[in-house]
Design an enzyme around this catalytic site. Sequence first.
Site, PDB file in Angstrom:
ATOM      1  N   ASP A  58      86.444  60.330  69.056  1.00  0.00           N
ATOM      2  CA  ASP A  58      86.581  60.531  67.620  1.00  0.00           C
ATOM      3  C   ASP A  58      85.573  59.666  66.864  1.00  0.00           C
ATOM      4  OD1 ASP A  58      87.797  60.386  64.854  1.00  0.00           O
ATOM      5  OD2 ASP A  58      89.278  61.641  65.890  1.00  0.00           O
ATOM      6  N   SER A 124      77.644  70.748  51.596  1.00  0.00           N
ATOM      7  CA  SER A 124      77.987  72.151  51.377  1.00  0.00           C
ATOM      8  C   SER A 124      77.710  72.558  49.935  1.00  0.00           C
ATOM      9  CB  SER A 124      79.480  72.312  51.664  1.00  0.00           C
ATOM     10  OG  SER A 124      79.940  73.534  51.184  1.00  0.00           O
ATOM     11  N   THR A 126      79.654  73.957  48.250  1.00  0.00           N
ATOM     12  CA  THR A 126      80.918  73.797  47.535  1.00  0.00           C
ATOM     13  C   THR A 126      80.852  72.629  46.538  1.00  0.00           C
ATOM     14  OG1 THR A 126      83.300  73.711  47.846  1.00  0.00           O
ATOM     15  CG2 THR A 126      82.044  72.308  49.266  1.00  0.00           C
ATOM     16  N   TYR A 148      88.672  69.488  50.253  1.00  0.00           N
ATOM     17  CA  TYR A 148      87.511  69.600  51.143  1.00  0.00           C
ATOM     18  C   TYR A 148      86.221  69.307  50.366  1.00  0.00           C
ATOM     19  CZ  TYR A 148      83.678  71.813  53.690  1.00  0.00           C
ATOM     20  OH  TYR A 148      82.466  72.073  54.294  1.00  0.00           O
ATOM     21  N   LYS A 152      83.417  66.065  50.501  1.00  0.00           N
ATOM     22  CA  LYS A 152      81.954  66.166  50.656  1.00  0.00           C
ATOM     23  C   LYS A 152      81.254  65.411  49.521  1.00  0.00           C
ATOM     24  CE  LYS A 152      81.644  68.730  54.357  1.00  0.00           C
ATOM     25  NZ  LYS A 152      81.160  68.154  55.604  1.00  0.00           N
ATOM     26  N   TYR A 176      74.669  73.248  52.792  1.00  0.00           N
ATOM     27  CA  TYR A 176      74.626  74.575  53.416  1.00  0.00           C
ATOM     28  C   TYR A 176      75.260  75.595  52.483  1.00  0.00           C
ATOM     29  CZ  TYR A 176      74.863  71.620  57.706  1.00  0.00           C
ATOM     30  OH  TYR A 176      74.713  70.664  58.675  1.00  0.00           O
ATOM     31  N   ASN A 178      76.218  79.881  53.104  1.00  0.00           N
ATOM     32  CA  ASN A 178      77.227  80.476  54.001  1.00  0.00           C
ATOM     33  C   ASN A 178      76.650  80.790  55.382  1.00  0.00           C
ATOM     34  OD1 ASN A 178      78.138  80.836  51.182  1.00  0.00           O
ATOM     35  ND2 ASN A 178      79.862  81.870  52.126  1.00  0.00           N
ATOM     36  N   ARG A 230      77.520  86.083  47.846  1.00  0.00           N
ATOM     37  CA  ARG A 230      77.210  84.794  48.464  1.00  0.00           C
ATOM     38  C   ARG A 230      75.831  84.839  49.105  1.00  0.00           C
ATOM     39  NH1 ARG A 230      81.255  84.136  46.153  1.00  0.00           N
ATOM     40  NH2 ARG A 230      83.157  83.073  46.788  1.00  0.00           N
TER      41      ARG A 230
HETATM   42  P1  NAD Z   1      83.196  73.250  63.329  1.00  0.00           P
HETATM   43  O1  NAD Z   1      84.635  72.969  63.057  1.00  0.00           O
HETATM   44  O2  NAD Z   1      82.836  74.406  64.171  1.00  0.00           O
HETATM   45  O3  NAD Z   1      82.504  71.954  63.936  1.00  0.00           O
HETATM   46  C1  NAD Z   1      82.917  70.641  63.639  1.00  0.00           C
HETATM   47  C2  NAD Z   1      83.026  69.886  64.955  1.00  0.00           C
HETATM   48  O4  NAD Z   1      83.431  68.544  64.677  1.00  0.00           O
HETATM   49  C3  NAD Z   1      84.094  70.494  65.885  1.00  0.00           C
HETATM   50  O5  NAD Z   1      83.557  70.624  67.183  1.00  0.00           O
HETATM   51  C4  NAD Z   1      85.234  69.467  65.865  1.00  0.00           C
HETATM   52  O6  NAD Z   1      85.931  69.424  67.082  1.00  0.00           O
HETATM   53  C5  NAD Z   1      84.474  68.171  65.576  1.00  0.00           C
HETATM   54  N1  NAD Z   1      85.246  67.134  64.890  1.00  0.00           N
HETATM   55  C6  NAD Z   1      86.002  67.258  63.777  1.00  0.00           C
HETATM   56  N2  NAD Z   1      86.517  66.058  63.432  1.00  0.00           N
HETATM   57  C7  NAD Z   1      86.061  65.155  64.346  1.00  0.00           C
HETATM   58  C8  NAD Z   1      86.215  63.760  64.511  1.00  0.00           C
HETATM   59  N3  NAD Z   1      86.964  63.046  63.684  1.00  0.00           N
HETATM   60  N4  NAD Z   1      85.583  63.165  65.544  1.00  0.00           N
HETATM   61  C9  NAD Z   1      84.820  63.878  66.408  1.00  0.00           C
HETATM   62  N5  NAD Z   1      84.635  65.202  66.301  1.00  0.00           N
HETATM   63  C10 NAD Z   1      85.244  65.833  65.267  1.00  0.00           C
HETATM   64  O7  NAD Z   1      82.497  73.356  61.891  1.00  0.00           O
HETATM   65  P2  NAD Z   1      81.012  73.824  61.536  1.00  0.00           P
HETATM   66  O8  NAD Z   1      81.098  75.133  60.856  1.00  0.00           O
HETATM   67  O9  NAD Z   1      80.119  73.662  62.696  1.00  0.00           O
HETATM   68  O10 NAD Z   1      80.683  72.761  60.422  1.00  0.00           O
HETATM   69  C11 NAD Z   1      79.968  71.557  60.710  1.00  0.00           C
HETATM   70  C12 NAD Z   1      79.844  70.753  59.427  1.00  0.00           C
HETATM   71  O11 NAD Z   1      79.202  71.549  58.444  1.00  0.00           O
HETATM   72  C13 NAD Z   1      81.179  70.330  58.830  1.00  0.00           C
HETATM   73  O12 NAD Z   1      81.048  69.022  58.330  1.00  0.00           O
HETATM   74  C14 NAD Z   1      81.394  71.315  57.706  1.00  0.00           C
HETATM   75  O13 NAD Z   1      82.162  70.764  56.660  1.00  0.00           O
HETATM   76  C15 NAD Z   1      79.966  71.573  57.256  1.00  0.00           C
HETATM   77  N6  NAD Z   1      79.802  72.880  56.587  1.00  0.00           N
HETATM   78  C16 NAD Z   1      80.189  74.022  57.238  1.00  0.00           C
HETATM   79  C17 NAD Z   1      80.064  75.259  56.592  1.00  0.00           C
HETATM   80  C18 NAD Z   1      80.532  76.546  57.265  1.00  0.00           C
HETATM   81  O14 NAD Z   1      80.765  77.525  56.565  1.00  0.00           O
HETATM   82  N7  NAD Z   1      80.649  76.599  58.587  1.00  0.00           N
HETATM   83  C19 NAD Z   1      79.527  75.322  55.293  1.00  0.00           C
HETATM   84  C20 NAD Z   1      79.124  74.151  54.682  1.00  0.00           C
HETATM   85  C21 NAD Z   1      79.271  72.919  55.341  1.00  0.00           C
HETATM   86  N1  UDP Z   2      86.184  87.561  51.303  1.00  0.00           N
HETATM   87  C1  UDP Z   2      86.937  88.752  51.354  1.00  0.00           C
HETATM   88  N2  UDP Z   2      87.791  88.921  52.383  1.00  0.00           N
HETATM   89  C2  UDP Z   2      87.977  88.004  53.360  1.00  0.00           C
HETATM   90  C3  UDP Z   2      87.212  86.797  53.319  1.00  0.00           C
HETATM   91  C4  UDP Z   2      86.340  86.622  52.269  1.00  0.00           C
HETATM   92  O1  UDP Z   2      86.793  89.602  50.487  1.00  0.00           O
HETATM   93  O2  UDP Z   2      88.797  88.211  54.264  1.00  0.00           O
HETATM   94  C5  UDP Z   2      85.199  87.372  50.222  1.00  0.00           C
HETATM   95  C6  UDP Z   2      85.463  86.147  49.357  1.00  0.00           C
HETATM   96  O3  UDP Z   2      86.330  86.480  48.285  1.00  0.00           O
HETATM   97  C7  UDP Z   2      84.042  85.793  48.899  1.00  0.00           C
HETATM   98  C8  UDP Z   2      83.172  86.199  50.087  1.00  0.00           C
HETATM   99  O4  UDP Z   2      83.950  87.135  50.832  1.00  0.00           O
HETATM  100  O5  UDP Z   2      83.664  86.596  47.795  1.00  0.00           O
HETATM  101  C9  UDP Z   2      82.792  85.030  51.007  1.00  0.00           C
HETATM  102  O6  UDP Z   2      83.985  84.340  51.391  1.00  0.00           O
HETATM  103  P1  UDP Z   2      83.945  83.169  52.471  1.00  0.00           P
HETATM  104  O7  UDP Z   2      85.341  82.623  52.561  1.00  0.00           O
HETATM  105  O8  UDP Z   2      83.295  83.651  53.713  1.00  0.00           O
HETATM  106  O9  UDP Z   2      82.950  82.075  51.834  1.00  0.00           O
HETATM  107  P2  UDP Z   2      83.120  81.152  50.539  1.00  0.00           P
HETATM  108  O10 UDP Z   2      84.018  81.843  49.570  1.00  0.00           O
HETATM  109  O11 UDP Z   2      83.690  79.875  51.041  1.00  0.00           O
HETATM  110  O12 UDP Z   2      81.735  80.997  50.009  1.00  0.00           O
END
Ligand code: NAD
Ligand code: UDP
Length: 337
Positions: A58, A124, A126, A148, A152, A176, A178, A230
């Site tokens: 961890d 993100s 977000t 969440y 961030k 990032y 989507n 998106r």
């Molecule tokens: P993911 O959940 O697939 O990967 C995260 C990894 O971190 C997992 O393997 C999990 O087991 C590990 N993990 C979580 N908490 C931990 C801890 N305390 N110690 C050690 N390992 C830990 O998610 P992802 O989609 O690969 O996202 C990676 C990063 O990018 C995250 O920080 C997420 O918030 C950010 N992010 C993701 C998205 C998306 O849509 N996927 C978008 C924007 C930002």
């Molecule tokens: N969305 C949808 N059905 C779903 C999941 C998502 O219509 O089952 C729509 C959601 O309302 C948004 C877009 O798809 O307009 C992207 O959603 P996602 O959750 O993938 O990304 P985020 O909203 O976090 O950017």
Amino acid sequence: MNILLTGGAGYIGSHTAVALSQAGYELVLLDNFCNSNPSVLERLQKILGKPLHCVEGDVRDTSLVTKTLREYKIDAVIHFAGLKAVGESVEKPIEYYTNNVQGTISLLEAMELVGVKKLVFSSSATVYGNPQYLPVDEAHPTGATNAYGRSKLHIEEMLKDVANSNSAWKIICLRYFNPVGAHESGLIGEDPGDIPGNLMPYIALVASGKLPSLNVFGNDYPTPDGTGVRDYIHVMDLAEGHLAALEYLSGYSGWDAINLGVGLGISVLDLVSAYKKISGRKIPFEILERRQGDIGECWAKVDMAYERLQWRAKRSIELSCQDSWRYICSNGLRKNI
Ligand code: NAD
Ligand code: UDP
């Protein structure tokens, strides 16, 4: 150069591991597998054709992180580890702040102790909240509507203070948009594990017949077809963005936040029709009410990434659908839905 990837077994971390390893970096993954499966390591080794170091643990275990940084002579860290489900963060804010914020503090303590001062952080889009203008650039005001997003934002602010405290720190927050798609091998991809909250993995399960139909959350947004828009970026483009960020870090000092997106808005219905065409499957959908807390549209201004990192996304949405579909067909999903 030796790089530590916290959360390296996850969706974005594993794809970044491929891009970095193929570019010649030596990697160590640190993951507690709370949202990934150790089997991803075998699949990564198959893609790379060589063994990969992984420490199971961890990121909040500061002494383990310190030991790992020392043992593997780490030069820079990419910090992916964290929890990422918006809905869950509203129900379990303490878990989110502990994992995300405390996890980052623990990592920073270990890095300071060992003298590793190069960090790329997974942020993100977000952090922009509900966009006030489009495309969203890095100067757009920040704000968060859930735990969440706030975790961030807190981390970004904390990292800014750290970078301001000592010019030896080099920190980049990558915001990032989507991430979608999968590696072209079909060996690694996104495994939501549960009923997916995100759009593309949900569409993939409908196309594969595992879910009966897609719920489209709202068709009354002020967008061309009324559905949410998106900026979907292929996960390998995103992975290459990390490579560019690491290269940028060597000649740089301070704190920066940079968008990683395509710069193109795609609606829910656009994505449904692209996936339908690629998979050749039916994708039935039903229009529902807007999802609570959703924003209508969000896409990135991507000029800064090009100016600073000389990086830009290259892959099309069709390729994202194709790679996602190959992953679903060739690999299936780990958990039964
Ligand atoms: P993911 O959940 O697939 O990967 C995260 C990894 O971190 C997992 O393997 C999990 O087991 C590990 N993990 C979580 N908490 C931990 C801890 N305390 N110690 C050690 N390992 C830990 O998610 P992802 O989609 O690969 O996202 C990676 C990063 O990018 C995250 O920080 C997420 O918030 C950010 N992010 C993701 C998205 C998306 O849509 N996927 C978008 C924007 C930002
Ligand atoms: N969305 C949808 N059905 C779903 C999941 C998502 O219509 O089952 C729509 C959601 O309302 C948004 C877009 O798809 O307009 C992207 O959603 P996602 O959750 O993938 O990304 P985020 O909203 O976090 O950017």
